[in-house]
Design a protein around this motif. Structure first.
Motif, PDB file in Angstrom:
ATOM      1  N   LEU A 166    -106.773 -69.679  -1.518  1.00 28.11           N
ATOM      2  CA  LEU A 166    -106.052 -69.294  -2.726  1.00 28.11           C
ATOM      3  C   LEU A 166    -105.484 -70.513  -3.440  1.00 28.11           C
ATOM      4  CD1 LEU A 166    -104.157 -66.114  -1.441  1.00 28.11           C
ATOM      5  CD2 LEU A 166    -106.143 -66.177  -2.949  1.00 28.11           C
ATOM      6  N   LEU A 167    -104.987 -71.478  -2.668  1.00 27.03           N
ATOM      7  CA  LEU A 167    -104.430 -72.695  -3.248  1.00 27.03           C
ATOM      8  C   LEU A 167    -105.486 -73.455  -4.039  1.00 27.03           C
ATOM      9  CD1 LEU A 167    -102.181 -74.933  -3.431  1.00 27.03           C
ATOM     10  CD2 LEU A 167    -103.247 -75.914  -1.389  1.00 27.03           C
ATOM     11  N   ARG A 168    -106.652 -73.653  -3.422  1.00 26.69           N
ATOM     12  CA  ARG A 168    -107.688 -74.472  -4.044  1.00 26.69           C
ATOM     13  C   ARG A 168    -108.547 -73.692  -5.032  1.00 26.69           C
ATOM     14  NH1 ARG A 168    -109.896 -78.094   1.102  1.00 26.69           N
ATOM     15  NH2 ARG A 168    -108.035 -79.418   1.289  1.00 26.69           N
ATOM     16  N   GLY A 169    -108.631 -72.380  -4.842  1.00 23.70           N
ATOM     17  CA  GLY A 169    -109.541 -71.605  -5.669  1.00 23.70           C
ATOM     18  C   GLY A 169    -108.940 -71.075  -6.946  1.00 23.70           C
ATOM     19  N   ILE A 170    -107.597 -71.078  -7.045  1.00 23.59           N
ATOM     20  CA  ILE A 170    -106.934 -70.548  -8.238  1.00 23.59           C
ATOM     21  C   ILE A 170    -105.967 -71.590  -8.770  1.00 23.59           C
ATOM     22  CG2 ILE A 170    -105.592 -68.641  -9.194  1.00 23.59           C
ATOM     23  CD1 ILE A 170    -106.313 -67.026  -6.706  1.00 23.59           C
ATOM     24  N   PRO A 171    -106.225 -72.186  -9.939  1.00 19.73           N
ATOM     25  CA  PRO A 171    -105.280 -73.156 -10.506  1.00 19.73           C
ATOM     26  C   PRO A 171    -103.901 -72.540 -10.663  1.00 19.73           C
ATOM     27  CG  PRO A 171    -107.334 -73.114 -11.744  1.00 19.73           C
ATOM     28  CD  PRO A 171    -107.381 -71.947 -10.804  1.00 19.73           C
ATOM     29  N   HIS A 172    -102.852 -73.364 -10.440  1.00 15.78           N
ATOM     30  CA  HIS A 172    -101.504 -72.794 -10.493  1.00 15.78           C
ATOM     31  C   HIS A 172    -101.105 -72.386 -11.894  1.00 15.78           C
ATOM     32  CE1 HIS A 172     -99.482 -76.253 -12.403  1.00 15.78           C
ATOM     33  NE2 HIS A 172    -100.221 -77.025 -11.652  1.00 15.78           N
ATOM     34  N   GLU A 173    -101.805 -72.878 -12.931  1.00 14.27           N
ATOM     35  CA  GLU A 173    -101.432 -72.512 -14.294  1.00 14.27           C
ATOM     36  C   GLU A 173    -101.913 -71.122 -14.671  1.00 14.27           C
ATOM     37  OE1 GLU A 173    -103.232 -75.155 -13.542  1.00 14.27           O
ATOM     38  OE2 GLU A 173    -102.005 -76.917 -13.992  1.00 14.27           O
ATOM     39  N   ILE A 174    -102.799 -70.541 -13.867  1.00 14.85           N
ATOM     40  CA  ILE A 174    -103.406 -69.273 -14.259  1.00 14.85           C
ATOM     41  C   ILE A 174    -102.368 -68.170 -14.333  1.00 14.85           C
ATOM     42  CG2 ILE A 174    -103.973 -68.369 -11.960  1.00 14.85           C
ATOM     43  CD1 ILE A 174    -106.736 -67.632 -13.129  1.00 14.85           C
ATOM     44  N   SER A 175    -102.524 -67.267 -15.288  1.00 12.84           N
ATOM     45  CA  SER A 175    -101.642 -66.111 -15.405  1.00 12.84           C
ATOM     46  C   SER A 175    -102.223 -64.958 -14.617  1.00 12.84           C
ATOM     47  CB  SER A 175    -101.503 -65.690 -16.880  1.00 12.84           C
ATOM     48  OG  SER A 175    -100.900 -66.734 -17.621  1.00 12.84           O
ATOM     49  N   PRO A 176    -101.405 -64.024 -14.204  1.00 10.56           N
ATOM     50  CA  PRO A 176    -101.932 -62.856 -13.496  1.00 10.56           C
ATOM     51  C   PRO A 176    -102.963 -62.132 -14.348  1.00 10.56           C
ATOM     52  CG  PRO A 176     -99.543 -62.921 -13.346  1.00 10.56           C
ATOM     53  CD  PRO A 176     -99.939 -63.973 -14.339  1.00 10.56           C
ATOM     54  N   VAL A 177    -103.986 -61.541 -13.716  1.00 13.73           N
ATOM     55  CA  VAL A 177    -105.059 -60.897 -14.466  1.00 13.73           C
ATOM     56  C   VAL A 177    -104.658 -59.530 -14.976  1.00 13.73           C
ATOM     57  CG1 VAL A 177    -106.858 -62.088 -13.200  1.00 13.73           C
ATOM     58  CG2 VAL A 177    -106.025 -59.914 -12.367  1.00 13.73           C
ATOM     59  N   LEU A 178    -103.566 -58.975 -14.492  1.00 12.94           N
ATOM     60  CA  LEU A 178    -103.165 -57.656 -14.958  1.00 12.94           C
ATOM     61  C   LEU A 178    -102.595 -57.762 -16.365  1.00 12.94           C
ATOM     62  CD1 LEU A 178    -101.438 -56.275 -11.765  1.00 12.94           C
ATOM     63  CD2 LEU A 178    -103.806 -56.068 -12.462  1.00 12.94           C
ATOM     64  N   LYS A 179    -103.047 -56.889 -17.248  1.00 11.59           N
ATOM     65  CA  LYS A 179    -102.627 -56.978 -18.639  1.00 11.59           C
ATOM     66  C   LYS A 179    -102.279 -55.605 -19.188  1.00 11.59           C
ATOM     67  CE  LYS A 179    -105.752 -60.855 -19.565  1.00 11.59           C
ATOM     68  NZ  LYS A 179    -106.898 -61.316 -20.365  1.00 11.59           N
ATOM     69  N   THR A 180    -101.417 -55.605 -20.183  1.00 12.55           N
ATOM     70  CA  THR A 180    -101.171 -54.393 -20.962  1.00 12.55           C
ATOM     71  C   THR A 180    -101.164 -54.797 -22.424  1.00 12.55           C
ATOM     72  OG1 THR A 180     -98.776 -54.672 -20.991  1.00 12.55           O
ATOM     73  CG2 THR A 180     -99.699 -53.415 -19.162  1.00 12.55           C
ATOM     74  N   SER A 181    -101.322 -53.825 -23.295  1.00  9.59           N
ATOM     75  CA  SER A 181    -101.327 -54.130 -24.721  1.00  9.59           C
ATOM     76  C   SER A 181     -99.910 -54.261 -25.270  1.00  9.59           C
ATOM     77  CB  SER A 181    -102.074 -53.022 -25.475  1.00  9.59           C
ATOM     78  OG  SER A 181    -101.464 -51.771 -25.226  1.00  9.59           O
ATOM     79  N   ALA A 182     -98.935 -53.805 -24.531  1.00  4.12           N
ATOM     80  CA  ALA A 182     -97.545 -53.847 -25.010  1.00  4.12           C
ATOM     81  C   ALA A 182     -96.937 -55.214 -24.766  1.00  4.12           C
ATOM     82  CB  ALA A 182     -96.730 -52.777 -24.294  1.00  4.12           C
ATOM     83  N   GLY A 183     -95.825 -55.494 -25.438  1.00  2.00           N
ATOM     84  CA  GLY A 183     -95.119 -56.741 -25.238  1.00  2.00           C
ATOM     85  C   GLY A 183     -94.294 -56.717 -23.969  1.00  2.00           C
ATOM     86  N   ALA A 184     -93.650 -57.840 -23.679  1.00  2.30           N
ATOM     87  CA  ALA A 184     -92.886 -57.951 -22.431  1.00  2.30           C
ATOM     88  C   ALA A 184     -91.756 -56.932 -22.365  1.00  2.30           C
ATOM     89  CB  ALA A 184     -92.325 -59.370 -22.304  1.00  2.30           C
ATOM     90  N   GLY A 185     -91.087 -56.709 -23.492  1.00  3.03           N
ATOM     91  CA  GLY A 185     -89.988 -55.750 -23.489  1.00  3.03           C
ATOM     92  C   GLY A 185     -90.468 -54.353 -23.191  1.00  3.03           C
ATOM     93  N   ALA A 186     -91.599 -53.974 -23.786  1.00  7.77           N
ATOM     94  CA  ALA A 186     -92.149 -52.644 -23.533  1.00  7.77           C
ATOM     95  C   ALA A 186     -92.598 -52.508 -22.086  1.00  7.77           C
ATOM     96  CB  ALA A 186     -93.324 -52.378 -24.476  1.00  7.77           C
ATOM     97  N   GLU A 187     -93.179 -53.599 -21.534  1.00  2.95           N
ATOM     98  CA  GLU A 187     -93.608 -53.571 -20.131  1.00  2.95           C
ATOM     99  C   GLU A 187     -92.415 -53.349 -19.217  1.00  2.95           C
ATOM    100  OE1 GLU A 187     -95.688 -57.123 -19.250  1.00  2.95           O
ATOM    101  OE2 GLU A 187     -97.307 -56.727 -20.670  1.00  2.95           O
ATOM    102  N   LYS A 188     -91.309 -54.044 -19.502  1.00  3.55           N
ATOM    103  CA  LYS A 188     -90.123 -53.898 -18.666  1.00  3.55           C
ATOM    104  C   LYS A 188     -89.592 -52.478 -18.725  1.00  3.55           C
ATOM    105  CE  LYS A 188     -85.495 -55.796 -17.878  1.00  3.55           C
ATOM    106  NZ  LYS A 188     -84.493 -56.792 -18.324  1.00  3.55           N
ATOM    107  N   ASN A 189     -89.534 -51.930 -19.950  1.00  7.64           N
ATOM    108  CA  ASN A 189     -89.057 -50.559 -20.085  1.00  7.64           C
ATOM    109  C   ASN A 189     -89.981 -49.581 -19.381  1.00  7.64           C
ATOM    110  OD1 ASN A 189     -86.831 -51.321 -21.596  1.00  7.64           O
ATOM    111  ND2 ASN A 189     -87.876 -51.048 -23.565  1.00  7.64           N
TER     112      ASN A 189
END
Length: 299
Positions: A166-189
Motif C-alpha cells: 500500500l505504501l509503494r503502490g499508492i502515492p500519498h497525494e492520492i484522494s480517496p476514490v469514493l465520490k459524491t456529487s454533493a459538496g463537503a457540507g452536504a456530505e457531512k450532513n
C-alpha cells in the motif's frame, strides 16, 4: 439521545488480534458502524454499495475494500448472492511497520495515512497493485485457516507486506476514490442523517410497531424525504433495512441461544410467529427451526 452509529466491539486474542472469515450466507449486508480494528473486505461474488464517511460507490466481485480503524462505514443493497471475505486485525500487528516508516524520509506527517490512501482497489483500475494484494490476502487467509506451526508469524509477515504494498503502490497525494456529487457540507450532513437513522434503527428495531414516521421524526425529516434519501444513499428503503436488522438479530438468537422460536420472533421485533416464519423463510430459504438445526444441530 444516542446519535452515534453502531460501535462493533469484538473480542480479540490480545496476543494476536486477527481474524478472517467468509460471510456464511448471502446477501452480505451491514448498516453504518465502526470499530477499532482495521478491515479489508474482498468481494467473492456479486456486488454491493459501500459507504465510508458519507461517500459511497458500487463495488463488484473481486474488489478489495480497505477501511482504517474508527471510520464509519456500511454495506448496502447487495445482489441476492453477494458473498464476502473479511479480514480484521488490530493496529498493534502493524504498528512496528508503521513506526519504522515514520523514520523514513518518504513518510512524513503530511502524508495521508497508509490505510486511508485508497478505499477500494480493483483489478481494472489498479492491475499491478491489485494482483499483488489479492494473492497476498489468499495466502494470509490460507495460513490462518490451516494453522500450521508458525502461522501467526506468517500472518503477521503477510500484513507487513500488505502495508508495504500500500505504501509503494499508492502515492500519498492520492484522494480517496469514493465520490459524491454533493459538496463537503452536504456530505457531512448526509453522514449525520445516516448515522442518526441507523442509530435509531439499531436501538429500536425490536419494537413491532416501529414505522417510517417514527424514524422520520427522530431524524427531523419528512417521511417522504427520508425514504428517498435512504434509497439514494444505500440503494434500499426503510423497511428493507428494518427487516434485515431484525433478521440478523434473529439469526444471532437462533444460533447463540436455546430461546424458543416464538420468543426469538418477538425479541427481534416481528409482530407474530407467522410473520416471522414467512419473512425468515423468504430471506434464507429455511424456516427458523430448520435454520437452527442446520447451524447448531439442536432439535
Amino acid at each position: 439521545m444516542e446519535t452515534l452509529p453502531f460501535h462493533e466491539e469484538e473480542q480479540f486474542d490480545l496476543s494476536f488480534p486477527f481474524r478472517a472469515w467468509d460471510s456464511y450466507k448471502a446477501p452480505f449486508w451491514f448498516p453504518l458502524h465502526w470499530h477499532e480494528p482495521l478491515e479489508l473486505l474482498y468481494i467473492l461474488k456479486g456486488k454491493l454499495n459501500f459507504s465510508l464517511d458519507g461517500k459511497s460507490r458500487e463495488c463488484r466481485q473481486g474488489d478489495i475494500i480497505v477501511i482504517d480503524s474508527g471510520l464509519v462505514h456500511g454495506f448496502f443493497d447487495p445482489q441476492p448472492e453477494t458473498l464476502a471475505r473479511i479480514f480484521q486485525f488490530g493496529r498493534s500487528l502493524v504498528d512496528e511497520a508503521l513506526n519504522g516508516l515514520r523514520d523514513n524520509q518518504i513518510f512524513t506527517a503530511q502524508d495521508r495515512p497508509i490505510f486511508k490512501r485508497k478505499a477500494v482497489i480493483s483489478g481494472s483500475l489498479d492491475p499491478g497493485l491489485y494482483s499483488g494484494i489479492e494473492n497476498l490476502l489468499a495466502e494470509i487467509f490460507s495460513e490462518n485457516e490451516k494453522k500450521l506451526p508458525g502461522y501467526k508469524l506468517a500472518v503477521k509477515s503477510g500484513l507487513y507486506e500488505l502495508t508495504l504494498k500500500l505504501l509503494r503502490g499508492i502515492p500519498h497525494e492520492i484522494s480517496p476514490v469514493l465520490k459524491t456529487s454533493a459538496g463537503a457540507g452536504a456530505e457531512k450532513n448526509g453522514t449525520q442523517y445516516l448515522e442518526r437513522i441507523f442509530s435509531f434503527l439499531l436501538n429500536h428495531y425490536n419494537r413491532p410497531q416501529l414505522s417510517l414516521d417514527d424514524a422520520a421524526a427522530e431524524a427531523g425529516l419528512s417521511r417522504f424525504y427520508l425514504s428517498r434519501f435512504l434509497k439514494e444513499k444505500t440503494g434500499q428503503g426503510f423497511h428493507d433495512h428494518l427487516t434485515l436488522l431484525r433478521m440478523r438479530n434473529a439469526e444471532k438468537y437462533l444460533t447463540g441461544s436455546d430461546i424458543p422460536i416464538i420468543e426469538v420472533a418477538f425479541l427481534s421485533g416481528f409482530q407474530s410467529l407467522a410473520t416471522f416464519n414467512r419473512i425468515f423463510k423468504s430471506q434464507t430459504g429455511l424456516t427458523p427451526s430448520a435454520f437452527r438445526r442446520a447451524r447448531t444441530g439442536q432439535p
